[in-house]
Design a protein around this motif. Structure first.
Motif, PDB file in Angstrom:
ATOM      1  N   MET A 289       0.664  -1.147  -0.091  1.00  0.00           N
ATOM      2  CA  MET A 289       0.105  -0.025   0.057  1.00  0.00           C
ATOM      3  C   MET A 289       0.855   1.250   0.009  1.00  0.00           C
ATOM      4  O   MET A 289       2.081   1.193   0.508  1.00  0.00           O
ATOM      5  N   PRO A 290       0.241   2.248  -0.448  1.00  0.00           N
ATOM      6  CA  PRO A 290       1.111   3.530  -0.471  1.00  0.00           C
ATOM      7  C   PRO A 290       1.347   3.731   0.927  1.00  0.00           C
ATOM      8  O   PRO A 290       1.111   3.642   2.095  1.00  0.00           O
TER       9      PRO A 290
ATOM     10  N   GLU B 186       4.318   2.938   2.771  1.00  0.00           N
ATOM     11  CA  GLU B 186       4.508   2.066   3.770  1.00  0.00           C
ATOM     12  C   GLU B 186       5.929   1.739   4.088  1.00  0.00           C
ATOM     13  O   GLU B 186       6.556   0.996   4.974  1.00  0.00           O
TER      14      GLU B 186
ATOM     15  N   LYS C 222       8.365   1.388   1.394  1.00  0.00           N
ATOM     16  CA  LYS C 222       9.046   0.624   0.188  1.00  0.00           C
ATOM     17  C   LYS C 222      10.334   1.565  -0.317  1.00  0.00           C
ATOM     18  O   LYS C 222      11.304   0.962  -0.388  1.00  0.00           O
TER      19      LYS C 222
ATOM     20  N   ASP D 135       8.665   3.882  -9.460  1.00  0.00           N
ATOM     21  CA  ASP D 135       7.264   4.401  -8.995  1.00  0.00           C
ATOM     22  C   ASP D 135       7.027   5.698  -9.724  1.00  0.00           C
ATOM     23  O   ASP D 135       7.401   6.577  -9.458  1.00  0.00           O
TER      24      ASP D 135
ATOM     25  N   PRO E  74       3.145   0.516  -4.810  1.00  0.00           N
ATOM     26  CA  PRO E  74       2.625  -0.488  -4.311  1.00  0.00           C
ATOM     27  C   PRO E  74       1.718  -1.680  -4.931  1.00  0.00           C
ATOM     28  O   PRO E  74       1.045  -1.332  -6.123  1.00  0.00           O
TER      29      PRO E  74
ATOM     30  N   SER F 195      -1.206  -2.209   7.379  1.00  0.00           N
ATOM     31  CA  SER F 195      -1.495  -3.217   6.261  1.00  0.00           C
ATOM     32  C   SER F 195      -2.398  -4.470   6.912  1.00  0.00           C
ATOM     33  O   SER F 195      -1.797  -5.056   7.707  1.00  0.00           O
TER      34      SER F 195
ATOM     35  N   ALA G  97      -1.521  -9.217  -1.970  1.00  0.00           N
ATOM     36  CA  ALA G  97      -0.371  -8.933  -2.433  1.00  0.00           C
ATOM     37  C   ALA G  97       0.400 -10.058  -2.809  1.00  0.00           C
ATOM     38  O   ALA G  97       1.035 -10.216  -3.963  1.00  0.00           O
TER      39      ALA G  97
END
Length: 169
Positions: free
Chosen positions: A1-2, A4, A6, A30, A114, A140, A148
């Motif tokens: 998810m946005p 988080e 990454k 991204d 994401p 999450s 996912a």
């Protein structure tokens, strides 16, 4: 998810690998919310989106890669935000770009959008050797993480690990 972690995880992993003496490239794939150029204070004019939107040769890829002297990282920024990120990331051009850069670097880390929110990350996962799944504890849901994982497995992605980001107290 946005949101988080990454990008932070990708950058920190790349920096850890550079400290071992490896030659490391990080690609900001991204294209919806690019951040790596701002973290390293680099130009984002000629990056991944520009390379993928036309036929390119190896020398053009090399010239788009920037070297951050302070960290030792090589960086391919996302480039200008395109209208069709999934189409570019799922292209044969992207497959060729990964193959080309993989032969020049010890490690190529691809920071993706994401997986549960966009198809972009799933498309990239099918092209790389392994996927590190970043999950934010308390943010999450198990359902989102399971979805996912299923999406990644459905495209044959190899999940090499999970990073659990803990919420700050």
């Amino acid at each position: 998810m946005p949101s988080e972690g990454k990008t932070t995880t990708a950058v920190n992993t790349a920096l850890s690998l550079v400290q071992t003496g490896a030659r490391v490239l990080i690609i900001d794939a991204d294209m919806r919310r690019p951040r790596i150029h701002s973290i390293f204070n680099l130009s984002n004019d000629n990056g991944l989106s520009a390379l993928l939107s036309r036929e390119t040769v190896e020398s053009e890829i090399s010239s788009a890669i920037q070297h951050d002297e302070e960290s030792g990282l090589f960086i391919l920024t996302s480039g200008p935000v395109p209208p069709n990120p999934a189409e570019l990331l799922g292209s044969e051009q992207m497959v060729r770009l990964i193959a080309t850069t993989s032969s020049d670097f010890t490690h190529v880390i691809v920071d993706s959008p994401p997986v549960a929110a966009f198809t972009d990350g799933v498309l990239i996962a099918a092209m790389v050797d392994g996927v590190l799944l970043v999950v934010h504890s308390g943010k999450s849901s198990r359902k989102v993480v399971a979805r996912a994982r299923k999406l990644l497995r459905d495209v044959g992605a190899r999940i090499i690990g999970v990073v659990l980001i803990r919420q700050r107290l």
